[in-house]
Every structure is written in C-alpha cells, then in structure tokens.
Design a protein around this motif. Structure first.
Motif, short mmCIF file in Angstrom:
data_model
loop_
_atom_site.label_atom_id
_atom_site.label_comp_id
_atom_site.label_asym_id
_atom_site.label_seq_id
_atom_site.Cartn_x
_atom_site.Cartn_y
_atom_site.Cartn_z
N THR A 19 -34.24 -50.89 13.37
CA THR A 19 -34.89 -51.52 14.52
C THR A 19 -34.52 -50.76 15.80
O THR A 19 -35.38 -50.49 16.64
CB THR A 19 -34.48 -53.00 14.65
OG1 THR A 19 -34.84 -53.69 13.45
CG2 THR A 19 -35.16 -53.66 15.84
N GLY A 20 -33.27 -50.40 15.96
CA GLY A 20 -32.84 -49.66 17.15
C GLY A 20 -33.47 -48.28 17.22
O GLY A 20 -33.98 -47.86 18.27
N VAL A 21 -33.47 -47.55 16.12
CA VAL A 21 -34.05 -46.20 16.09
C VAL A 21 -35.56 -46.28 16.32
O VAL A 21 -36.14 -45.50 17.08
CB VAL A 21 -33.73 -45.49 14.75
CG1 VAL A 21 -34.54 -44.22 14.59
CG2 VAL A 21 -32.24 -45.19 14.68
N GLY A 22 -36.24 -47.24 15.67
CA GLY A 22 -37.69 -47.41 15.86
C GLY A 22 -38.03 -47.77 17.30
O GLY A 22 -39.00 -47.26 17.88
N GLY A 23 -37.23 -48.64 17.90
CA GLY A 23 -37.46 -49.00 19.31
C GLY A 23 -37.26 -47.82 20.23
O GLY A 23 -38.04 -47.61 21.18
N MET A 29 -42.20 -42.43 22.96
CA MET A 29 -43.62 -42.09 22.89
C MET A 29 -44.41 -42.76 24.02
O MET A 29 -45.36 -42.18 24.54
CB MET A 29 -44.19 -42.54 21.54
CG MET A 29 -43.75 -41.66 20.39
SD MET A 29 -44.27 -42.23 18.75
CE MET A 29 -45.83 -42.94 18.98
N VAL A 30 -44.07 -43.95 24.43
CA VAL A 30 -44.82 -44.70 25.43
C VAL A 30 -44.49 -44.25 26.85
O VAL A 30 -45.36 -44.24 27.72
CB VAL A 30 -44.57 -46.22 25.25
CG1 VAL A 30 -45.14 -47.01 26.41
CG2 VAL A 30 -45.18 -46.69 23.94
N ALA A 31 -43.27 -43.85 27.11
CA ALA A 31 -42.84 -43.49 28.47
C ALA A 31 -43.70 -42.39 29.10
O ALA A 31 -44.14 -42.53 30.25
CB ALA A 31 -41.37 -43.11 28.49
N PRO A 32 -44.01 -41.28 28.41
CA PRO A 32 -44.86 -40.27 29.03
C PRO A 32 -46.27 -40.77 29.33
O PRO A 32 -46.87 -40.41 30.34
CB PRO A 32 -44.90 -39.14 27.99
CG PRO A 32 -43.72 -39.33 27.14
CD PRO A 32 -43.45 -40.79 27.14
N ALA A 37 -50.22 -42.34 33.44
CA ALA A 37 -51.17 -43.31 33.97
C ALA A 37 -50.86 -43.69 35.42
O ALA A 37 -51.78 -43.87 36.22
CB ALA A 37 -51.18 -44.56 33.09
N ILE A 38 -49.60 -43.81 35.78
CA ILE A 38 -49.29 -44.28 37.14
C ILE A 38 -49.00 -43.16 38.13
O ILE A 38 -48.92 -43.41 39.33
CB ILE A 38 -48.11 -45.29 37.14
CG1 ILE A 38 -46.80 -44.65 36.69
CG2 ILE A 38 -48.44 -46.50 36.31
CD1 ILE A 38 -45.59 -45.50 36.92
N ASP A 39 -48.88 -41.92 37.67
CA ASP A 39 -48.58 -40.81 38.58
C ASP A 39 -49.60 -40.67 39.71
O ASP A 39 -49.21 -40.51 40.86
CB ASP A 39 -48.44 -39.50 37.81
CG ASP A 39 -48.02 -38.36 38.71
OD1 ASP A 39 -46.99 -38.52 39.41
OD2 ASP A 39 -48.70 -37.33 38.73
#
Length: 169
Positions: A19-23, A29-32, A37-39
């Motif tokens: 769960t920790g590694v998957g999170g 993956m989501v952060a970039p 999107a907000i840049d």
C-alpha cells in the motif's frame, strides 16, 4: 513469552508495504500532471507590449490596413505572428485602430469592398456590416462592434497593443 496481539503478521506487513509503495508510485505519476495543469495559472498574464505600426503623420481619414508583427505565446510555445488593423482618423480627429476580425464568427472584414456598401466595413462570410467607426449595423449578423486596439503615441509614432472589446461604440 511474546504478546501475539502486538505483533504484525506477515500478511499485514506485506499489505502495509505494498500500500505504501503503490501510494508513493501513484503520487509520483500524478504530481507532474497536476503541475502541468496548474502551471499556466501560476504564470499570470503578460503585460501588453506595444508595437510600432506607422508614423502618425501618415494616418489619413480613409481607413488603411496595416500589418505588424507581434510576439505570441501559446502555453510554452513562443512565435512571431502578423496582426493587422484598420487605422484612420475620425471626424473628431481622433486616431482609431480597428481589428479586422468580424465579431460574428471571426472572418476578416474589408473596407469598401462592395459598391452597394460604400463607406462600410463588410464581412464576406455572412454579410456582416459595420459603419466606418466599426459599429455593427442592425439587421446584420454581428452582435457587437469591431474590437479596438489599445494605442499609444510616442515621438510621432503610433504603437498598438492588444485588441479589446469596446465598452461603448
């Protein structure tokens, strides 16, 4: 003697670890994507740059179409594009710089292009018509006047900024 209740089973350990590694991988993956999107929102709007178009003493009472280059920024892509304006002096001796883009569907208007519409701007796409001052004529498709360019005069030179909608005609 060991207390069985405080020990973590092998199954629980693997569950917590995966769960920790998957999170962590999901967040990586989501952060970039969120940053991408907000840049543009964080960059803010660029100040209007004024560009030399013509000398003030060249401006007549008859509309003249002038083309001038501007720097355009689309996201991260920067390029030079040509803009054009209909420039003339009004009866009140004020300089008026109109955008040639029809406010109906974005076609390009022309001055005195048809004999039946003398002293008018005419859009050939859908029959849009404007008075000499760029005000839309009732009963034709455009619902608002031609946009006007922000302008400055420095040292006898006409400088134009961006085209803006009119507050009043």
């Amino acid at each position: 003697m060991t207390n069985k209740k405080s020990q973590v089973s092998r199954r629980q350990f693997l569950n917590y670890t995966l769960t920790g590694v998957g999170g962590f991988m999901g967040a990586a993956m989501v952060a970039p994507m969120v940053g991408f999107a907000i840049d543009p929102l964080l960059k803010g709007e660029k100040k209007t740059e004024f560009v030399y178009v013509m000398d003030v003493d060249e401006i007549t009472n008859e509309p003249q179409r002038k083309t001038f280059p501007v720097d355009q920024v689309d996201g991260w892509y920067e390029s030079k594009v040509d803009r054009s304006a209909w420039i003339f002096r009004t009866e009140e001796d004020k300089i008026l710089a109109l955008s040639p883009v029809c406010t109906h569907l974005g076609c390009v208007v022309d001055w005195n292009s048809k004999a039946e519409f003398e002293n008018e701007f005419y859009c050939p796409c859908h029959g849009g018509r404007y008075t000499k001052k760029g005000v839309n004529i009732q009963g034709t498709p455009p619902t608002e006047p031609l946009h006007v360019y922000e302008q400055k005069i420095e040292d006898g030179k006409l400088l134009l900024g961006k085209a803006v909608a009119r507050k009043e005609a």
